[in-house]
Write a protein that holds these residues in place. Structure first.
Motif, PDB file in Angstrom:
ATOM      1  N   ARG A   1       0.824  -1.210   0.000  1.00  0.00           N
ATOM      2  CA  ARG A   1       0.000   0.000   0.000  1.00  0.00           C
ATOM      3  C   ARG A   1       0.856   1.258   0.000  1.00  0.00           C
ATOM      4  O   ARG A   1       0.543   2.230  -0.702  1.00  0.00           O
ATOM      5  CB  ARG A   1      -0.946  -0.022   1.207  1.00  0.00           C
ATOM      6  CG  ARG A   1      -2.144  -0.952   1.037  1.00  0.00           C
ATOM      7  CD  ARG A   1      -3.192  -0.707   2.092  1.00  0.00           C
ATOM      8  NE  ARG A   1      -2.767  -1.226   3.384  1.00  0.00           N
ATOM      9  CZ  ARG A   1      -3.056  -2.454   3.832  1.00  0.00           C
ATOM     10  NH1 ARG A   1      -3.781  -3.278   3.089  1.00  0.00           N
ATOM     11  NH2 ARG A   1      -2.640  -2.853   5.003  1.00  0.00           N
ATOM     12  N   ARG A   2       1.963   1.241   0.761  1.00  0.00           N
ATOM     13  CA  ARG A   2       2.851   2.416   0.783  1.00  0.00           C
ATOM     14  C   ARG A   2       3.497   2.634  -0.578  1.00  0.00           C
ATOM     15  O   ARG A   2       3.651   3.766  -1.036  1.00  0.00           O
ATOM     16  CB  ARG A   2       3.912   2.247   1.872  1.00  0.00           C
ATOM     17  CG  ARG A   2       3.399   2.403   3.287  1.00  0.00           C
ATOM     18  CD  ARG A   2       4.541   2.579   4.272  1.00  0.00           C
ATOM     19  NE  ARG A   2       5.425   1.419   4.297  1.00  0.00           N
ATOM     20  CZ  ARG A   2       5.252   0.384   5.101  1.00  0.00           C
ATOM     21  NH1 ARG A   2       4.205   0.366   5.938  1.00  0.00           N
ATOM     22  NH2 ARG A   2       6.087  -0.636   5.099  1.00  0.00           N
ATOM     23  N   LEU A   3       3.890   1.547  -1.214  1.00  0.00           N
ATOM     24  CA  LEU A   3       4.494   1.662  -2.544  1.00  0.00           C
ATOM     25  C   LEU A   3       3.516   2.262  -3.546  1.00  0.00           C
ATOM     26  O   LEU A   3       3.869   3.161  -4.325  1.00  0.00           O
ATOM     27  CB  LEU A   3       4.956   0.277  -3.024  1.00  0.00           C
ATOM     28  CG  LEU A   3       6.426  -0.082  -2.860  1.00  0.00           C
ATOM     29  CD1 LEU A   3       6.667  -1.503  -3.339  1.00  0.00           C
ATOM     30  CD2 LEU A   3       7.317   0.880  -3.609  1.00  0.00           C
ATOM     31  N   LEU A   4       2.286   1.781  -3.534  1.00  0.00           N
ATOM     32  CA  LEU A   4       1.278   2.296  -4.460  1.00  0.00           C
ATOM     33  C   LEU A   4       0.978   3.764  -4.181  1.00  0.00           C
ATOM     34  O   LEU A   4       0.818   4.567  -5.103  1.00  0.00           O
ATOM     35  CB  LEU A   4       0.001   1.467  -4.349  1.00  0.00           C
ATOM     36  CG  LEU A   4       0.085   0.020  -4.861  1.00  0.00           C
ATOM     37  CD1 LEU A   4      -1.165  -0.762  -4.483  1.00  0.00           C
ATOM     38  CD2 LEU A   4       0.285   0.003  -6.372  1.00  0.00           C
ATOM     39  N   GLN A   5       0.926   4.130  -2.903  1.00  0.00           N
ATOM     40  CA  GLN A   5       0.644   5.511  -2.545  1.00  0.00           C
ATOM     41  C   GLN A   5       1.770   6.432  -3.015  1.00  0.00           C
ATOM     42  O   GLN A   5       1.530   7.526  -3.537  1.00  0.00           O
ATOM     43  CB  GLN A   5       0.471   5.616  -1.023  1.00  0.00           C
ATOM     44  CG  GLN A   5      -0.102   6.943  -0.542  1.00  0.00           C
ATOM     45  CD  GLN A   5      -1.560   7.089  -0.929  1.00  0.00           C
ATOM     46  OE1 GLN A   5      -2.283   6.104  -0.995  1.00  0.00           O
ATOM     47  NE2 GLN A   5      -2.001   8.309  -1.196  1.00  0.00           N
ATOM     48  N   ARG A   6       3.019   5.984  -2.823  1.00  0.00           N
ATOM     49  CA  ARG A   6       4.162   6.804  -3.246  1.00  0.00           C
ATOM     50  C   ARG A   6       4.208   7.002  -4.749  1.00  0.00           C
ATOM     51  O   ARG A   6       4.684   8.018  -5.232  1.00  0.00           O
ATOM     52  CB  ARG A   6       5.468   6.147  -2.760  1.00  0.00           C
ATOM     53  CG  ARG A   6       5.754   6.346  -1.292  1.00  0.00           C
ATOM     54  CD  ARG A   6       6.841   5.428  -0.799  1.00  0.00           C
ATOM     55  NE  ARG A   6       8.078   5.564  -1.542  1.00  0.00           N
ATOM     56  CZ  ARG A   6       9.179   4.845  -1.284  1.00  0.00           C
ATOM     57  NH1 ARG A   6       9.166   3.953  -0.311  1.00  0.00           N
ATOM     58  NH2 ARG A   6      10.270   5.027  -1.996  1.00  0.00           N
ATOM     59  N   ARG A   7       3.700   6.030  -5.480  1.00  0.00           N
ATOM     60  CA  ARG A   7       3.704   6.125  -6.944  1.00  0.00           C
ATOM     61  C   ARG A   7       2.419   6.749  -7.483  1.00  0.00           C
ATOM     62  O   ARG A   7       2.202   6.785  -8.687  1.00  0.00           O
ATOM     63  CB  ARG A   7       3.902   4.740  -7.561  1.00  0.00           C
ATOM     64  CG  ARG A   7       5.118   3.974  -7.065  1.00  0.00           C
ATOM     65  CD  ARG A   7       6.409   4.639  -7.416  1.00  0.00           C
ATOM     66  NE  ARG A   7       6.656   4.619  -8.856  1.00  0.00           N
ATOM     67  CZ  ARG A   7       7.768   5.046  -9.446  1.00  0.00           C
ATOM     68  NH1 ARG A   7       8.735   5.547  -8.691  1.00  0.00           N
ATOM     69  NH2 ARG A   7       7.911   5.007 -10.739  1.00  0.00           N
ATOM     70  N   GLY A   8       1.571   7.218  -6.557  1.00  0.00           N
ATOM     71  CA  GLY A   8       0.312   7.823  -6.982  1.00  0.00           C
ATOM     72  C   GLY A   8      -0.680   6.815  -7.499  1.00  0.00           C
ATOM     73  O   GLY A   8      -1.578   7.158  -8.283  1.00  0.00           O
ATOM     74  N   LEU A   9      -0.532   5.570  -7.073  1.00  0.00           N
ATOM     75  CA  LEU A   9      -1.410   4.511  -7.579  1.00  0.00           C
ATOM     76  C   LEU A   9      -2.417   4.047  -6.537  1.00  0.00           C
ATOM     77  O   LEU A   9      -3.231   3.173  -6.814  1.00  0.00           O
ATOM     78  CB  LEU A   9      -0.568   3.309  -8.031  1.00  0.00           C
ATOM     79  CG  LEU A   9       0.470   3.609  -9.135  1.00  0.00           C
ATOM     80  CD1 LEU A   9       1.349   2.386  -9.357  1.00  0.00           C
ATOM     81  CD2 LEU A   9      -0.228   4.012 -10.418  1.00  0.00           C
TER      82      LEU A   9
END
Length: 271
Positions: free
Chosen positions: A189-197
């Motif tokens: 979830r953090r990865l997706l949030q950082r990538r705007g996803l």
């Protein structure tokens, strides 16, 4: 060392044997000479005792001599190092000693800032072996296949896979994150949030009233930039980024407006 100790002991024993003969040969009426020779005798005895103890200690430290059978065994093992290495009687300390004896030089070539490194070992006798080493890194962006990882996560998300399902899929395929052995749902979830996803804001900031969709909490903004939260807070205090205080109940929360970030903020500061 052993030979020197033995020679000193022999000289001391000779002096000890000579001292009583000198003492007994002196005229008893010559008391001054007699007292001097008696003192020399006692000193010779003390010196012999000291050298005897030193000799015993040197002998105890000297390794035992190998028998012919033991010499043949050592020679055979030296000619078959793999057998010696894998022998049940070989301890971890023994293997360390073998490696130190056999390994002459190690060359490590790190591929940029990624987790991959090439290890070249130069062994005694001219043998050279090459190995791939995976070293620990701090950030996802340092992973050599980071772009492929993000593309794969994005594809899985587009198929409506949950964060936990994506993490399980990556772990099953052998992907490894920085600093941890396996992926988990919060990490995805953090990865997706950082990538705007990300499709939703994190639970800890979902109830913040925002003036616009662009506003971010300090946690969201630091995750977006890949910077430490204390670094972002420092920028906020120094006026490098614009923000305002909002409240969730009685809890004050800073909201940052990314479009008003000062041009003085650089990637170098965020690292």
């Amino acid at each position: 060392m052993h030979g020197q100790c033995r020679q000193r002991l022999e000289r001391a024993a000779y002096e000890t044997a000579l001292a009583p003969r000198r003492y007994e040969s002196v005229d008893p009426d010559n008391r001054l000479v007699a007292r001097t020779l008696e003192h020399d005798w006692e000193a010779a005895l003390a010196t012999e005792q000291k050298h005897a103890e030193a000799h015993c200690e040197a002998v105890s430290r000297e390794p035992e001599r190998l028998s012919e059978v033991e010499k043949a065994t050592v020679q055979r093992l030296a000619e078959d190092v793999p057998a010696l290495w894998h022998a049940p009687s070989t301890t971890a300390r023994d293997r360390q000693a073998i490696a130190r004896l056999m390994l002459e030089r190690v060359v490590i070539l790190v591929h940029g800032s990624t987790e991959r490194a090439d290890l070249t070992c130069h062994w005694a006798g001219g043998v050279v072996t090459c190995h791939t080493l995976i070293r620990p890194v701090r950030r996802f962006e340092q992973l050599e296949r980071f772009d492929r990882l993000i593309a794969w996560i994005t594809e899985l998300q587009s198929e409506d896979a949950t964060a936990q399902a994506i993490a399980d899929h990556l772990n099953a395929e052998g992907w490894r994150p920085p600093k941890k052995p396996t992926f988990d749902a919060p990490m995805i979830r953090r990865l997706l949030q950082r990538r705007g996803l990300g499709t939703k804001r994190p639970i800890w900031s979902g109830n913040v009233t925002r003036a616009s969709e662009d506003e971010m909490t300090i946690q969201e903004f630091s995750a977006h930039l890949g910077a430490h939260q204390q670094t972002v807070y420092g920028w906020l205090r120094r006026g490098k980024i614009a923000g305002r205080l909002a409240k969730v109940g009685t809890q004050p929360i800073w909201l940052i407006i990314p479009t008003k970030v000062s041009t003085g903020t650089s990637n170098r500061e965020s690292s």
